[in-house]
Design a protein around this motif. Sequence first.
Motif: not given
Length: 220
Positions: A77-90
């Motif tokens: 994933l091309p994001f910094a540590d701790g970038s998101f509050d939630l994640a989802c995948s359907a």
Amino acid sequence: MWCPEGLDEVEAELLGPPEDLKGKDILEIGAGAAQCSRWLAAQGARPVALDLSHRQLQHALRIGAAFPLVQADAAVLPFADGSFDLACSAYGALPFVADPGLVLREVRRVLRPGGRFVFSVTHPVRWAFPDEPGPEGLSVASSYFDRTPYVEQDDEGRAVYVEHHRTLGDRVRDIAAAGLCLVDLVEPEWPAWNTAEWGGWSPLRGNLIPGTAIFVCVRD
């Protein structure tokens, strides 16, 4: 919608009450045409839709996406540590990678402490049954414990579709090994209102064997 059974997030609140999503940074993994991200944006969230397929993201642009679209591998994933509050995948990403632990570890990395990851996949028990909507889809045809991937090839022998099987226990161990805590496992029942028949999905099968498993995980 989390699954062909028709479980709606408004009803299920697996990510939390809709009013609590406002202002949250949410990563959709294996977003396809970003249907979930569009719904999240409508709730006031700040979604980012990620998919490996450029063409799928082009569909998202065509339909309309007023949020970032990112083409990337879910295992890197091309994001910094701790970038998101939630994640989802359907039904995205996780069934199609040989080592889902890589994806889960990356999701944990980009989640903030206390962040939640909810993902749905075909229920592992379905692996043992033919993917047929009628009576022929109700007889066990292979071993539930056979983890040989399902592969479709083109005329030149190149893989064009690959899906990997994990047992229910495999999924739980993958989640634990990634440092996530499994707080719920949802197995939606087939609702009486759903008369749709699509691929191997049908009321006949849905009333007898589970079709979807939804894992609700939290980062400590």
